[in-house]
Design a protein around this motif. Structure first.
Motif, PDB file in Angstrom:
ATOM      1  N   ASP A  72       0.793  -1.309   0.124  1.00  0.00           N
ATOM      2  CA  ASP A  72       0.147   0.032  -0.045  1.00  0.00           C
ATOM      3  C   ASP A  72       0.715   1.268  -0.037  1.00  0.00           C
ATOM      4  OD1 ASP A  72      -2.623  -0.823   0.002  1.00  0.00           O
ATOM      5  OD2 ASP A  72      -2.376  -1.750   1.986  1.00  0.00           O
ATOM      6  N   SER A  83      -0.887   2.417  -3.281  1.00  0.00           N
ATOM      7  CA  SER A  83      -1.988   1.708  -3.964  1.00  0.00           C
ATOM      8  C   SER A  83      -3.257   2.962  -4.125  1.00  0.00           C
ATOM      9  CB  SER A  83      -2.585   0.656  -3.121  1.00  0.00           C
ATOM     10  OG  SER A  83      -2.987   0.934  -1.882  1.00  0.00           O
ATOM     11  N   TYR A 117      -1.970   2.184  -9.088  1.00  0.00           N
ATOM     12  CA  TYR A 117      -1.029   2.908  -8.351  1.00  0.00           C
ATOM     13  C   TYR A 117      -0.791   4.129  -8.574  1.00  0.00           C
ATOM     14  CZ  TYR A 117       0.114  -1.258  -5.631  1.00  0.00           C
ATOM     15  OH  TYR A 117       0.200  -2.510  -4.609  1.00  0.00           O
TER      16      TYR A 117
END
Length: 210
Positions: A72, A83, A117
């Motif tokens: 993340d 993310s 992303y």
């Protein structure tokens, strides 16, 4: 003022006092990254430091045969590779603090079917440190090769303690420190939002503790 009222006011004052954390990637995970930027020429020069909003979309290769794929929040140069769900949390809580650059992801074989992303930069910088209450090194940079040569800099070494002035922070939930822009500071609300969303590989260090 009676004792009960004094205690009540003191409790409310403590409840209002925010806790602050240094926020960033969890470097303790380790391992070799299996992702890289295909064309680094889109990035600003080193001297710019902040990521301009006008940066072109970034093309990344994700290859798990070369190392671990991003979670993340991962470090990338002086910024973060995050993310889509991390972006939703950050942007939802404090949208004016960030610049987000979309990433196009390619895999060596087949098509990429994972989350979107983004390159992310915390662009808000606040001069909010209460120097008299903090414990850290404050000096003038004397290295001629440093971009901060001749300027005041903060160095938070092990055992340091940082205290911030609430009036200088206001409603901000996240910011970079003036005189130590590599350090990203967030409040309890930001930490709680990241934890509630189940975001992984993010480290929070309480700056009030050595």
């Amino acid at each position: 003022m009676n004792d009960e009222r004094a205690v009540s006011i003191a409790k409310r004052s403590r409840a209002r006092k925010r806790r602050y954390y240094e926020m960033g990637p969890d470097y303790s995970v380790g391992g070799r990254p299996g992702y890289w930027l295909e064309d680094e020429s889109i990035l600003p020069p080193y001297e710019v430091f902040r990521l301009p909003a006008s940066t072109a979309p970034a093309s990344f290769v994700f290859d798990k045969s070369k190392g671990s794929l991003p979670y993340d929040l991962e470090p990338y140069y002086g910024w973060w590779l995050i993310s889509d769900r991390t972006k939703a949390v950050l942007e939802g809580l404090d949208p004016e603090a960030f610049v987000f650059v979309p990433c196009h992801v390619r895999v060596p074989q087949g098509s990429y079917h994972g989350p979107d992303y983004w390159l992310c930069d915390v662009v808000r910088v606040l001069d909010a440190l209460d120097e008299s209450q903090s414990r850290l090194i404050i000096r003038i940079e004397d290295n001629p090769r440093s971009l901060d040569f001749g300027k005041k800099v903060y160095l938070a070494l092990p055992g340091s303690k940082r205290v911030f002035t609430e009036a200088a922070i206001g409603k901000a939930h996240i910011f970079r420190m003036a005189h130590a822009e590599a350090d990203v500071i967030c409040d309890q609300d930001m930490k709680d939002a990241c934890k509630a969303a189940g975001l992984k590989r993010i480290r929070f260090k309480d700056v009030s503790k050595p």
